[in-house]
Design a protein around this motif. Sequence first.
Motif, PDB file in Angstrom:
ATOM      1  N   THR A 112       1.147  -3.127  -1.831  1.00 26.02           N
ATOM      2  CA  THR A 112      -0.102  -2.443  -2.164  1.00 26.02           C
ATOM      3  C   THR A 112      -0.001  -0.954  -1.831  1.00 26.02           C
ATOM      4  N   SER A 113       0.649  -0.629  -0.730  1.00 25.59           N
ATOM      5  CA  SER A 113       0.839   0.774  -0.357  1.00 25.59           C
ATOM      6  C   SER A 113       1.646   1.513  -1.421  1.00 25.59           C
ATOM      7  N   VAL A 114       2.701   0.875  -1.920  1.00 27.01           N
ATOM      8  CA  VAL A 114       3.525   1.494  -2.967  1.00 27.01           C
ATOM      9  C   VAL A 114       2.718   1.677  -4.242  1.00 27.01           C
ATOM     10  N   ARG A 115       1.917   0.679  -4.596  1.00 29.32           N
ATOM     11  CA  ARG A 115       1.074   0.819  -5.781  1.00 29.32           C
ATOM     12  C   ARG A 115       0.085   1.967  -5.610  1.00 29.32           C
ATOM     13  N   MET A 116      -0.470   2.137  -4.400  1.00 28.44           N
ATOM     14  CA  MET A 116      -1.381   3.253  -4.144  1.00 28.44           C
ATOM     15  C   MET A 116      -0.659   4.585  -4.323  1.00 28.44           C
ATOM     16  N   ARG A 134      13.415  -5.760  -4.521  1.00 28.02           N
ATOM     17  CA  ARG A 134      13.045  -6.794  -5.492  1.00 28.02           C
ATOM     18  C   ARG A 134      11.560  -7.128  -5.438  1.00 28.02           C
ATOM     19  N   GLY A 135      10.993  -7.117  -4.250  1.00 22.23           N
ATOM     20  CA  GLY A 135       9.584  -7.455  -4.087  1.00 22.23           C
ATOM     21  C   GLY A 135       8.632  -6.444  -4.704  1.00 22.23           C
ATOM     22  N   LEU A 136       9.158  -5.280  -5.088  1.00 28.86           N
ATOM     23  CA  LEU A 136       8.342  -4.262  -5.747  1.00 28.86           C
ATOM     24  C   LEU A 136       8.543  -4.239  -7.254  1.00 28.86           C
ATOM     25  N   VAL A 137       9.771  -4.447  -7.689  1.00 28.62           N
ATOM     26  CA  VAL A 137      10.067  -4.357  -9.124  1.00 28.62           C
ATOM     27  C   VAL A 137       9.955  -5.705  -9.832  1.00 28.62           C
ATOM     28  N   THR A 189       6.302  -2.283  -9.987  1.00 30.07           N
ATOM     29  CA  THR A 189       6.461  -0.828  -9.937  1.00 30.07           C
ATOM     30  C   THR A 189       7.876  -0.479 -10.383  1.00 30.07           C
ATOM     31  N   PRO A 190       8.042   0.322 -11.425  1.00 27.57           N
ATOM     32  CA  PRO A 190       9.379   0.653 -11.917  1.00 27.57           C
ATOM     33  C   PRO A 190      10.226   1.375 -10.869  1.00 27.57           C
TER      34      PRO A 190
END
Length: 253
Positions: A112-116, A134-137, A189-190
Amino acid sequence: MTDLPIERHEIKGFDGLPITVHMVGEGRDLVLIHGYFSNAYTNWIRYGHVAKLVEAGFRLIMPDLRGHGESGKPHDIAAYPPDALTDDGLSLVEQLELTDYDLGGYSLGARTSVRMLARGARPRRVILAGMGLRGLVQTLDKGGYYRNVLNNLGTFERGTSEWMTEAFLKTTKGDPVAMLHILNTFVDTPRETIAAIQQPAEIICGADDRDNGVAQELADLLPNGRYVEIPGNHMNAVTRKEMGQAMVDFLTA
């Protein structure tokens, strides 16, 4: 550490849903976002991390994500659109008028922090714990696992991973329907978006934690990322004193 004078506040999520925010301490603002199935108390307060950060001079701002903790847990799937948790996080920053702050999260909180960040949040420093690239992309990489657990509660053999996941859900008094709907909010998130994050970022992960991929890969992709390994796996690294100490060391350096 439950004797801290923690204040309970309420803000409105992006759609007006009540979001509970726990605050404690004085000093620099630090927003901390908990993980999936968890809540602010379990993730940050219970094992002493908040006490260390308060002592180091921070004001902790810890929301319970929608569907979790003391926040609203609607069963209507319409309350869980893609990026809903991000929308709530950005609403929190706006409503509390945060301009100079740090941001961190564990597992889903790190995502969520990365998406923000991807959508315009501008903290000074960032902590991404219990998270690999991996958990982000590929955010739904483990979605099938969690759907299996939530749809088959009470059927797993004692000691299995599924049984332990269900036990954690019971510990946090999680709502299975809300937890299923939360999976719909995940947004990838790319790599190029992650690579454009300029803030100093500390990636803290248990030595035996590969639940969200490889933490070192995430640290390597971030222009100002640093990996810090602590003992434990995905479920128990967050309980270790080394977690709170690594956060303090990074934020006060």
